[in-house]
Each structure stands twice: as C-alpha cells, then as structure tokens.
Write an enzyme that holds these catalytic residues in place. Structure first.
Site, PDB file in Angstrom:
ATOM      1  N   ASP A  89     -16.091   5.659  17.046  1.00  0.00           N
ATOM      2  CA  ASP A  89     -17.202   6.176  15.705  1.00  0.00           C
ATOM      3  C   ASP A  89     -17.850   4.681  14.888  1.00  0.00           C
ATOM      4  O   ASP A  89     -16.529   3.517  15.330  1.00  0.00           O
ATOM      5  CB  ASP A  89     -17.187   6.911  14.657  1.00  0.00           C
ATOM      6  N   ARG A 130      -0.999  13.746   3.656  1.00  0.00           N
ATOM      7  CA  ARG A 130      -2.111  12.638   4.277  1.00  0.00           C
ATOM      8  C   ARG A 130      -1.686  12.788   5.998  1.00  0.00           C
ATOM      9  O   ARG A 130      -1.416  12.492   5.849  1.00  0.00           O
ATOM     10  CB  ARG A 130      -1.780  11.125   3.695  1.00  0.00           C
ATOM     11  N   THR A 163     -17.391  10.586   1.725  1.00  0.00           N
ATOM     12  CA  THR A 163     -16.764  10.635   1.446  1.00  0.00           C
ATOM     13  C   THR A 163     -16.532  12.652   1.294  1.00  0.00           C
ATOM     14  O   THR A 163     -17.757  12.963   0.999  1.00  0.00           O
ATOM     15  CB  THR A 163     -15.888  10.953  -0.423  1.00  0.00           C
ATOM     16  N   HIS A 171       0.859  -0.534  -0.267  1.00  0.00           N
ATOM     17  CA  HIS A 171      -0.434   0.171  -0.277  1.00  0.00           C
ATOM     18  C   HIS A 171       0.543   1.546  -0.323  1.00  0.00           C
ATOM     19  O   HIS A 171       0.591   2.274  -1.005  1.00  0.00           O
ATOM     20  CB  HIS A 171      -1.046  -0.095   1.487  1.00  0.00           C
TER      21      HIS A 171
END
Lengths: 262, 262, 262, 262, 262
Positions: free
Chosen positions: C206, C197, C245, C184
């Site tokens: 959550d 990032r 998103t 990744h």
C-alpha cells in the site's frame, strides 16, 4: 441586461424590495468600505445541481427569499455580489460582506443558509479579514505616498487571491519587511490606475494571512500587475494554496438573481 | 434573536428538558474544565442538505432527540456547543466535550449519530487532546508566572487552531524548548485579558500535536495575538494544515437548536 | 450498554450464530496473531447516511448478513472488530483481518461488500502489511531483549498509525538503522506494560511502509509513548500523512452489531 | 468460487459470448503484450452504491453489456481485467488495455461508459503509458543481460505503482542514470523469478513518469523487492503520490463479472 | 437574449436557433486563434451519472440546447470541443474558448450551465490565459527564429498541461530566463513538425502561470517532446500540480454531441 421576468413576478419581487427599503436603514456603506477596523468576509457558494431542476416559478420564489435576507441585513452590513460561474471552477457566486462585528456577518450568512434559497447552497469558501491602517506606507518616500493616492478604475472583473506568508517572513525585522514592501509598492504603481486593490488581514481568522481583492476592466493589466509583483523579493515569502484564486464579475444583487433565475 | 417557535412546540421541548434536568446529575463541569488529566474532544459536524428540506415540525422533533442525548450524557461529560456556520466553510456546528474517559465521549457521540437528528450529520472534524499541567511554566520567572494568573474575558467568538510541530521541535532539548516557550508566553501576555486560551495535547490521539482553543469578544485582538506569536522563534516549528482553522460563536444548546430549527 | 433488541429478533440472530459456530472450523487465531509471515489487513468503513433511515428490522436483517459473512470466513481468517465512530472522523468501524493468504482476505471483504449490509458501506481505508521476525532485536543487548518479553495490557482503546519512512532512511546502513531502532526501543520500554504494540510491514503493499497498531486502557500512556518516540533520532525519518490516524475501541462483533443496529 | 447463477441466465450469457467469439478477430495479444511502441492504459473504476441495490436480473443484464463491449473491442485491443475490491480502497476493478492507437482505447472506454453497466461506473484512475525498448539494458554487463532473460511466474496478485521522477533525475547525464539503473536492476534480480514486471513510460501522457506493473503469487516477495529497490540510489529520485498504489488479483472477464453479479 | 420563459419551449428554442443561424456573424476564428491579446479559456466538465439514466430522446433534446448555446456565442467567440472521456479520469469533455473579452466567455459558460444540458454538468477545470507576443524569441539566433516558422501537424490528440513556475524563476534576470528559454526551444525544435503547440499566460487569472496546449497525431512524439523538455535547466523551475494533465481527442461539436447522445 434587460428585465426578463414577466410582470406579475417582477411586481411581486419589487414589492418585497420596497417593503425592505421602506423599513431598513442602510449601513454607512462608504465608511464600511473605506475605514480601518472593519471585517470583510468573502463567502463563495456552489449551487446544488437540484436547483437547476426546479421549475422557474419555484426558483424565483426562492430567490425572493435570498433578496429578502440580503435587504434585511443591509441595515448593518455592506454586501456586494459577484458572479463566479464561468470564470471559476469551484463556486457559482460570491458575496463580500463588510461589517463592524463578525457576528452580524455570521447572522446574515446563517439567515441566508436557512432561507428557502439557502437549502440549495454549499458554502465552499469562507474567508474573513480585517481592514487596517497601512503598516508600511507611513515610512515610504513622500512622492510614493502621493502617487498611491491616485484614483483606480473599478470592475467589472474581480479577482480574490488569498495569500499565506512563510514563517521566515514573520521573523524578519519591521525594517526589512518595510523595505521589501516599498519595492512591492513601487512595482505595483504602474497599475494603480487600471487595477483597484483592497487588502484584508486575516492571520488567525482563517488559514491565510491576507486576502487580496482586485477589480479591473482589463484582466491583462491585472495579469501584468501580478507578474510584476512575482518578481520582487517579497514574493519569495508568499505561499498560495492549490485551488484558491477566485475570479468573477461584479454584479448587482438584481443582476445576480436574474442569472440564477434562468 | 426572537422566539420563532409556536407555543405548543416550545412547551413540548421545554417539558423534555425538564425531564432530563430532573433525572440526571450534572458532571462537575468546573473541575472538568480546569483540571489536568481531562480529555477534550472537538467534534464538528456538517448538516446534510436534506435537513433543510424537512418540514419544521420534523426538524423540531429531531432536535428534541439531539437535546435528549446531550442532557443524558451531561452526567459524566461537560458539553459546550458552538455555531460555526457563517464563520467556517466546512462545518455547521461544533461540540466540545470534556470527560475523564474517552469512551464516555465516544458513547455520547455514537448516541448522537444514532439519534433521529444524527441521521442528518456528517462528522467532518474529530480531534481529541489531553489537558496537562503546564510543561514549561514552572521554570518561568516569578513575575511572568504571576502575570499569567490574570483573568481573561470569554466569548462570544471561538477559534480552534490545531497545530502540528515539525520533527526538529521534538528533538530539541527541554531547555531550548523552555526558552522558546518563555518568549512565546511573553509575546502572548498583552492579550491575556482579552483572549482566553486553553491548550490540549493530542500527539498520537489524532494527526496534530496540540489543539489550541481561544475565546474572545474582540476578533481583532485574537488576530493581533496570532500575529505576535508568528514572530517568535517557536513559530518556525509549527505546521498548520490546509483547511484547519475553526471559527464560530459560543451558543448555549438552546440557542444552537433554535438556529438549526429554522 | 444494555440489550436493546426485542427478544424474538435477538433469538433469530443467536440462532444464526449458532448455525455458523456449528459448521465452521475456526482459524488458529493464536497462531495468526503471533507468528511472522501472516498478512494483516486493516479495513475501515463509513456507513452511508441512508442506513440510518432504514427501519430497525431491516437494519437487523442486514446486520445478520454481516455476521454471516464474518462467521463464514473465520475458518481461514482471524477477524477483529473495532468501533471508530465517535473517536475518528472519517470512518465508522474497522475490521482487522489476519490470514496467511491475501486472497482469502480479499474474498472475505468482497463477500462483505456484496452482502445486504455491504450495500451501505464505503471502503475508506484499506491497508495491508506483513508480520515479520524482528529486524533489529537480535542485535540488541540481552537485558533489553529480556525486557521486551514482558506482558502488555490490552484494550479497550485502539490506535492505528500508518507510517512512511523518508527516502534517506532506506539508504542508511543496517548498523545505523539498528542503532536508531535500539534508541527507539529503549524510549518505548517504559510503556511496554500499559500499551500493547504490533507491527506490520507494508512497503509496496500500500502507500505506507509500516502499520503500527496499539491497544491500551490508558490513552494518556499512549500519548506519552508517542511523545517519547517523537524525540528519538529515528523519528526524523518518519512521514505521517495528513488524515491517517485511526482511533477507536475494541468491540466484539456482537457489540459492534448492537451499536450499528440502533 | 462456485457457479451461483441459475441455469437460464448462465445460458443466456454464454450464448452472447459465443456470438462474439464467432464474429470477432482477436487482436494479436502476444505481440501487444511484448512489443515496444504499444500503449498501455490502466483504467480503474468504482461502482456506484446504487448498483448493489439493483435486483440480480438487472445486474446480470447490465453485465452482459459490459461483456459485449469488451468482446467487441478485442479485435484491436488486448484487455485484461482485475478485481481490486478488498485489496484497494479507492477502486473496485481495473482494466489494462494494450493497443497500438490510444484512440482505439478511448473508443473502448467511451463505449464502456455509455453501456448499461457504464451508467454505474466512476472512472477513478486513468493512466496511459508507452512500452519502449529498454533504455539502459544495452549497456549492462553480458551476465546481467542474460540473467534478465529468465522467466517470471505470474499472478494471481497484481500491483500497479505509478512513479514520478524528481526534476534532478532528468537533468543527470545518461551515464549517471545508466549506472544507477544498473544498481537498481541488480537489486531486483533476486526477485526476477517470483515477481513479473512490466514498465510503461508515461511522461506527458498523464501526471506520472512511469507506470510499474507487477504480478506475483507471493506478495511477500513483491514486498521484499520494493524494499530492496528503496535502498538503491535511484530511489532517491522517485516521488510516489499519496494514494496511488493499486493492488488486486488477476481475474478473467468471466470471473470478474461473476463477482460483480452477486 | 430576451423572453425565454414562455411555455411552448421546444418551438421557441428552435426559432431562437434559427434566428441566430440567420443573424449571427461568426467570430473571426483565424484571428482569435493566431493573434496576441486574446483570452483562451479551458473549461472541462464532468457529466452527472443521472445523465446516463435519461432516455435517449431527452438526452438528444438536451443536447440540442447545448448546440444552440454554442452556436449563439460563435458570433464573438471561437469555440473548440474535445472528448476527454476514456483518456482523462476527472472530466468527460472540454471546451476551449477564445475571445477578446473574458466576459463574453463567462456569458457563454453561464448560458451553457443554465441550459437544459447544463443541469447535468459539473465544472471541474476552468483555466483562463492570455495569448501574448513571444517574450524571448526576438533575441533568439536568426536560424532558430526561421526554424520556428515551420508548419505543425494537428490532432486528433490534445494534451493540456498547466504549469506553475517556482518563485525563483520570477526573480531571475530577463537575460538568464531568455538563455534558458532558448535551450528549451532548441530542445523542442525536433518535434516542431509533429506536435503543434500554443501557449497561454495565466499568472493571476487562475492558480497556474502557463497553460500549454498541444495537438498531435503521434502521442509518442509528444511523450518524447516532454521528456526532452524535462532535461533542460528551465524545467527545474516548473511545478506541475497533482492531477492536472488533460488528455483527449479533438472532436467537432457534432461528433462530441453524438458521443454524449449514446
């Protein structure tokens, strides 16, 4: 269902009707309801709670605009009306509109929402499909073809079940699908007389592949029909979405307006 | 559709238009609509029910602000408008915005929502994607490449289908995906003339991977195209979300405003 | 974007700012934004349509309360603001709050919702996560570790993608996960310079496992990064939820308030 | 948090409290919170935006009715209160109610919704479960049983995670489930001291199988606990629903009312 | 129902009530509740928050219209009422209506929504099913058949669980389904005395296949029953939808009206 309006109001409404009947040419309803290549649109509406708080004279005036819009578009469209309230939980009434051009249907629904009555409506379901010549019937045995020609009783109950096929279905060969559809048709045959059916193809035109429309006088027969259809192999390729079944009763526009006026 | 505005109002609106035409430089619409590397944003709105309860003069004044905002941003953006009401159940109209910078599109949509008209709008769909050079076409046979260059008829119907690929799709090799896309393209070819297509890549920019945009004069041809595409192997990697298809008709800004003014 | 407020109002707002700058000690923003063990909360709000119907003086007075609450809590918290309107369909703006104690963040958001401005807000997304030392980086090859230390360009675009892992991911051994995360990381490396990032771990806090935060000046680079990440094996263990998103642009509090005041 | 009410109001509220303390017999809170066979109900509410537009005197008068209803039902019920606003996005506060009869809890919640304050509440989550003797612990090794008896630190943070088991879980033998639960328990043991847990069985009583309740002073410890639990085999049988985690802070009724009064 | 629109409304309503009390024959409740071939409809409503802001005299006047509508339709229908508020989060009360014709039920619910009270109601759940002779019991062992004839205790608690079967269930042979249903029935037998059950078949009539209705004085016994049923093989073919369980208490119409009047 009897006339509940007082005379002056009823007279006013009737005169409006008369005016429309006098100036419009009704679409060829018979052809629109039986031929392939016709678009069928199912528009279900919820009426705002504010509506119920209007005084009755205002409601009747607004419903007159509803009637006017429907009558005006009957020149090009076949429009059927249904009361869903009391049998469905997410809509109060439904219109089924048949036309040869989707833009005529759009214009009708835009005029409806722009009318005085339309200010109180929320569009909760809007599905469009196309009537087509039967895909699989030509290859069926002659006896089955003959049996399918029998008459069906209609209303007062109406059920609309939108169906999406799984991706596997579409990748099957035409023969495999035809064999499954023959099994499906044979399972449905015992209910041919008591449950009237009509099919709309809607892939791409909305989020389902088929809109299946039923009328019956005996909901228990419709229940038995769907149970029988659930048991054939083709049913394994059906996906029905969460809250999608619409159930109601066929009502003339006058009958529907009478309920909404109260 | 006839002119329903009274003359003084129409004149006022026209004079506002004139002012904008006189002071702004239109973006190079042709380039924005044909080149790669352009952002396309699809913004669908629902109009509050309060809107329908305003008197017409107020509605027209508010719509003038709508027109003003659109004209002002045409300097940098190509903006197309669509009427969804009557063909989609979750939005009333849609704007398609092409620009080279997403922040210009954001500024336009912020100005729209801050305008007098914008006070009555709810943003129900907002999808952005990027136009790119074809991924797979360069490897296609020459004949297929040539066939793809034929012209397509446009509007008045528009369909927008957002698509998400499954995780398996992305793990396939480029060759396997190219082979499937060739099959996909060959299946679509018979509809090249009657259905105009445009593709936006949106992975990461919203919750879908592609926004597929279609225009046609014949919805039945579009239906047949989607049926044909459902049958190829690539379709098994598509996930379409519940209530995502948008259907409407292409309308000039003037035509859209006329509908909303009624 | 030019100054659109009239001078007396701007002066009033500035004097309020000055007062807060004069009395509060800013949290150590640099540490909060770079160290592990810090809670990051993403709170996205939708503004009620009533807001747009207030006169501008009232809006500005209310926004002064917004500014006041933010300034007051900057003593303990690092608070960043983003404009989502025009790039996301379910929220108008977002705050990112870093703090060492979640209860400080809660107190800030409670004070915000209790403020004059807060009366017009609906909390539509609220996600909290924890910054942690990298799980897998220590085992990466030295060259990869060195490459990861390069600088990244920031804003103006921001994207927040909440991600939930499937149950299989958590049952894999640490080695298998480390190998996949190395793949990744290598896939992401080409975008290190253009896309900034930041990762928050939120399992239990959550309904997602990670909140991934991105800033870039080039959304097309971010799109290419996510496409590249979709192709590695680790992506098969990601579940992204329907409408999750968040896309917007970085705005200072002053810039955000200016947009909301219009 | 300082006292922000002016004295006469605070005095009025306190005198109301006094009256209730003077006339009601508190339920045996200790027993309700520790014994099996007790019903626990989690009721989370959202406060209407209209509430924030009331003047403070009216809000305080309404909150007095809230306090009155709670005090009145403390005779039979143990009622705990939590502030969710600022840490959860779909509710503002939560009550946890323990009682030996669900109808007492219903009467309390009906009285609450019928109170002056209740007019501004929407019930967004309502889950009920039953405390039971441990299913699997009796078969655990003695050392594990002993370890489980250690004390746990409480609040101020609270997390409620409703969990539904998959159908496979219920078809496993009691031995297999016991083995998995032992692994689960061992994984949780390191967090025994810092995270307090309580379990409610709710199959049939709502749409989940278990309501898991946690309190901690260190959310990062709770995060680590859930990560550890995700890694055991039993976790593969858990289904958590989309937007179900509730996070907040423990607040006395007085503290909660103070926040709501602002 | 004739002429409702004259002005002395209160007087007319009272006289109508009287008229119906005087002239209606109550439906044969015993038969409707025990025989096959009867339609059972479950209608759950949420009351608008505006209701709570009416003064009590208006509420009582409106509730009189509620009572009037119910009494009027008792000629043909058996109508039971339940309070859900405080035990369910998405509805305030529920009516269960048994009748031999669905259109009678529709007329009742339409009259209810058109009544003064109905203006404040939102229909949130509407499910209809059919009572049928047992499908599988005739093939059960004699002892099991005998055991099933024992009496069951009723209320005050009511639980309604709508269930959809998976597609595999319907493709199983009658024998396989009968064997599984025998196992199901044996698992339920120990709760025969404490939990009263009634089954409605609803395939096609709404989006579920069965509506299972339970009454008990001991919710913990109901919980144990559902746990036991989860463990048999037949349960693997059940799909329950997200937020579908309805829990409440049986209330006479008078008791329900008393709660709503407060």
């Amino acid at each position: 269902m009897r006339h509940r309006w007082e005379l002056p109001v009823a007279a006013m409404v009737l005169s409006v009707c008369w005016w429309f009947v006098g100036t419009s040419h009704a679409a060829d309803r018979e052809k629109l309801l039986s031929e392939p290549g016709v678009y069928g649109t199912f528009a279900a509406f919820r009426i705002e709670t504010d509506w119920g708080k209007l005084d009755q004279a205002t409601r009747i005036a607004n419903l007159t605009s509803f009637r006017g819009v429907v009558e005006q578009h009957r020149e090009k469209l076949a429009i059927d009306s249904y009361l869903l309230r009391g049998l469905s939980d997410h809509a109060d009434f439904m219109l089924r509109v048949h036309g040869t051009e989707l833009k005529d249907t759009q214009q009708f629904l835009v005029d409806l929402q722009n009318s005085a009555f339309g200010r109180y409506l929320t569009s909760v379901v809007l599905l469009s499909g196309l009537t087509k010549k039967p895909n699989y019937v030509p290859g069926f045995p002659e006896q089955l073809k003959a049996d399918l020609k029998g008459p069906s009783e209609s209303g007062p109950y109406v059920m609309v079940l939108p169906i999406r096929k799984d991706t596997e279905w579409w990748s099957l060969s035409q023969e495999k699908r035809a064999a499954m559809m023959q099994e499906h048709t044979e399972a449905a045959l015992p209910y041919q007389k008591t449950v009237k059916r009509k099919l709309y193809h809607s892939t791409g035109l909305d989020d389902v592949d088929f809109i299946t429309y039923f009328e019956t006088a005996k909901p228990e027969e419709f229940h038995a029909l769907i149970l029988a259809l659930n048991k054939v192999k083709e049913a394994r390729h059906n996906r029905r979405m969460g809250n999608s079944t619409l159930v109601g009763t066929v009502r003339s526009l006058d009958q529907l307006i009478e309920v909404l006026a109260q």
